[in-house]
Design an enzyme around this catalytic site. Structure first.
Site, PDB file in Angstrom:
ATOM      1  N   GLY A  91      23.966  70.715   4.587  1.00  0.00           N
ATOM      2  CA  GLY A  91      23.078  70.576   5.738  1.00  0.00           C
ATOM      3  C   GLY A  91      21.615  70.572   5.350  1.00  0.00           C
ATOM      4  N   LYS A 100      16.137  80.646  18.487  1.00  0.00           N
ATOM      5  CA  LYS A 100      16.887  80.476  19.733  1.00  0.00           C
ATOM      6  C   LYS A 100      17.832  81.645  20.006  1.00  0.00           C
ATOM      7  CE  LYS A 100      16.470  75.460  19.566  1.00  0.00           C
ATOM      8  NZ  LYS A 100      15.447  75.503  18.507  1.00  0.00           N
ATOM      9  N   LEU A 113      10.960  70.667   9.999  1.00  0.00           N
ATOM     10  CA  LEU A 113      10.625  69.247  10.000  1.00  0.00           C
ATOM     11  C   LEU A 113      11.603  68.473   9.136  1.00  0.00           C
ATOM     12  CD1 LEU A 113       6.793  69.692   9.551  1.00  0.00           C
ATOM     13  CD2 LEU A 113       7.913  68.818  11.600  1.00  0.00           C
ATOM     14  N   SER A 130      14.787  67.891   9.732  1.00  0.00           N
ATOM     15  CA  SER A 130      16.199  68.240   9.858  1.00  0.00           C
ATOM     16  C   SER A 130      16.908  67.193  10.706  1.00  0.00           C
ATOM     17  CB  SER A 130      16.356  69.620  10.497  1.00  0.00           C
ATOM     18  OG  SER A 130      15.980  69.560  11.863  1.00  0.00           O
ATOM     19  N   SER A 131      18.238  67.283  10.739  1.00  0.00           N
ATOM     20  CA  SER A 131      19.026  66.284  11.462  1.00  0.00           C
ATOM     21  C   SER A 131      18.698  66.250  12.947  1.00  0.00           C
ATOM     22  CB  SER A 131      20.523  66.554  11.271  1.00  0.00           C
ATOM     23  OG  SER A 131      20.861  67.859  11.705  1.00  0.00           O
ATOM     24  N   GLU A 164      18.313  74.287  27.431  1.00  0.00           N
ATOM     25  CA  GLU A 164      17.079  74.141  26.663  1.00  0.00           C
ATOM     26  C   GLU A 164      15.949  74.952  27.281  1.00  0.00           C
ATOM     27  OE1 GLU A 164      15.066  70.497  24.265  1.00  0.00           O
ATOM     28  OE2 GLU A 164      15.512  70.109  26.360  1.00  0.00           O
TER      29      GLU A 164
END
Length: 513
Positions: free
Chosen positions: A163, A287, A327, A329-330, A427
């Protein structure tokens, strides 16, 4: 070449060339202008903030004060401003870029001069301004002792090794000379890709690289396979980066999100305890703080599991490292925005007021390694993410730096529109890194230790047992209720968007923590 440049300057360039202004008249700028002679880019002027060279002529080009940039763009019909800033720091680059973004030209950079000299890149390979330079966040030098403490000459395992964060962890770990590096990854393609990259990196180091690289296909949900892997290789240090991290995706796949993020973490932790691993580091997320979504809640419960295990046993030292968006990332908005700009727009932003913290992947991985070396057991570390970024402002800046204008009610003839699609399920408008105010510094200026509430192992085990039964029954309503009842400060409803849930009842509850 010099005469051609002078003649072209007088004529304003040919129809087949693109006029460019070069920002920076130092060595890098001079090398750039020399190289442009073989391209379709035609330099018309230098701008430089060094007053001692303003007004001079270098390679037939006059050096102007940056305040003249707008006038030069109009005079020469310049389409691009090329940055040739040499070794300028990110903070300085950020200030310069922000000065240029309203001038109406695309702002581009070139590959590093050494790559051009070596032939691995061409001067004409213009690049978009990096978001790292735009944000202006200066990297902080790492503490060598913290980096190597849990890695050098040890057996190190990384879950989720293919990842965004996991792969960067493996790159940096390889440089720190572990005896063995175990790559544990569920995706065959991702595992193959990072294995081949690390093998090539090791070959390039020659005899200096003696690390054995071991690729293992597997899921963190498979406890027997995890135990067999750890019994075979006896890792000293484990970095647990494997997780489902996409907020709407986990919201739509609640059972798998819980199984992977909560039980996957517990499985890895239990396997680590069984082989007396020294250190276990969980890659967590902002999160997890007062979550409004299933993904964040599962990551907070994963933290609670490790906090409880830290008190329940003394074989393995458990550490959690919490940070925000990275910055590149997928799931990053930056590559999405670039793709949307190149296709003519619109750029899609969920909400005009949404903000996020950003950090580069290399910096995040480096800080994770260092934080993991400082833990005493059950520690929650948070990384200093700098100032939050308003996503709508980022979109506007990226449009302007492409030499385009924003299409809006005030400017209906603009090039790229920004459309607001609405917040996605679960979100938040903004993220936090701390649950409470009880935080202290560490020996690293960008790593803080947070004192967070935790559960006993008895209470944690009861929660895990209940979640496991609900997952086995695909009972999404019960899973949601258990998440709401858990001490995570989860603010949500019982409304389900998971189409596979056995009890997909769309029941809305007013119950929140």
């Amino acid at each position: 070449m010099l005469m051609r440049s002078i003649v072209a300057l007088i004529n304003g360039g040919s129809q087949n060339t693109t006029n460019v202004i070069v920002y920076g008249a130092g060595e890098t700028g001079c090398q750039l202008v020399r190289s442009l002679g073989a391209t379709n880019y035609h330099a018309v002027a230098f701008v430089d903030d060094n007053p001692t060279i303003q007004g001079s002529v270098i390679y037939g080009l006059k050096v102007y004060n940056p305040k003249k940039a707008q006038e030069l763009i109009v005079r020469y019909n310049a389409k691009i401003t090329l940055l040739a800033l040499g070794g300028a720091g990110r903070n300085q680059k950020s200030k310069i870029i922000k000065q240029l973004e309203d001038l109406g030209t695309a702002v581009k950079t070139i590959p590093p001069i050494h790559q051009i000299v070596e032939g691995t890149a061409k001067i004409s390979d213009l690049q978009d301004v990096s978001i790292e330079d735009l944000l202006g966040r200066e990297p902080v030098a790492a503490e060598p002792k913290l980096l190597s403490r849990c890695i050098k000459n040890k057996v190190v395992m990384v879950t989720g090794a293919g990842g965004s964060i996991g792969s960067e962890l493996t790159r940096q770990i390889l440089n720190l000379k572990p005896a063995k590096l175990i790559l544990f990854e569920i995706s065959e393609f991702s595992l193959y890709t990072i294995e081949q990259e690390l093998i090539q990196n090791c070959k390039a180091k020659g005899s200096k690289c003696k690390t054995e690289i071991i690729p293992i296909l597997g899921s963190v949900q498979n406890l027997p396979h995890l135990k067999q892997t750890m019994r075979t290789f006896q890792p000293n240090t484990i970095y647990h980066a494997a997780a489902y991290k996409h907020v709407p995706m986990v919201e739509h796949n609640i059972v798998e999100g819980v199984k992977n993020n909560i039980f996957g973490t517990w499985n890895c932790a239990q396997a680590a305890i069984d082989v007396n691993a020294d250190s276990f580091v969980l890659v967590s997320t902002d999160k997890a703080v007062r979550p409004t979504n299933v993904m964040g809640t599962t990551k907070r419960i994963a933290e609670l599991v490790l906090q409880a295990l830290a008190k329940h046993q003394n074989k393995t030292r458990f550490t959690m490292v919490r940070f925000g968006n990275v910055l590149g990332s997928s799931g990053s908005v930056v590559p999405l925005f670039r793709k949307q700009i190149k296709s003519g727009g619109p750029i899609t932003v969920t909400h005009p007021d949404i903000i996020r913290y950003f950090m580069t992947i290399p910096e995040a991985a480096e800080l994770v390694i260092q934080a993991g070396s400082m833990g005493m057991g059950g520690d929650v570390f948070v990384l200093d993410m700098g100032e939050p970024v308003k996503i709508a402002d980022l979109a506007v800046e990226m449009i302007k730096l492409s030499g385009l204008t924003v299409c809006s009610a005030e400017n209906p003839n603009g090039d790229i529109a920004i459309e607001y699609s609405g917040l996605r399920p679960g979100e938040k408008l903004y993220e936090e890194l701390l649950i409470g105010d009880n935080v202290s510094g560490t020996e690293h200026k960008r790593i803080m230790r947070a004192e967070e509430k935790s559960l006993s192992w008895k209470d944690t085990e009861a929660l895990l047992t209940a979640l496991n039964s609900a997952c086995a029954a695909y009972d999404g309503v019960t899973i949601k209720q258990l998440l709401l009842d858990a001490p995570t400060d989860y603010v949500g409803t019982l409304e389900l968007v998971d189409p596979l849930s056995k009890q997909n009842l769309s029941i809305t509850s007013q119950f929140t923590h």
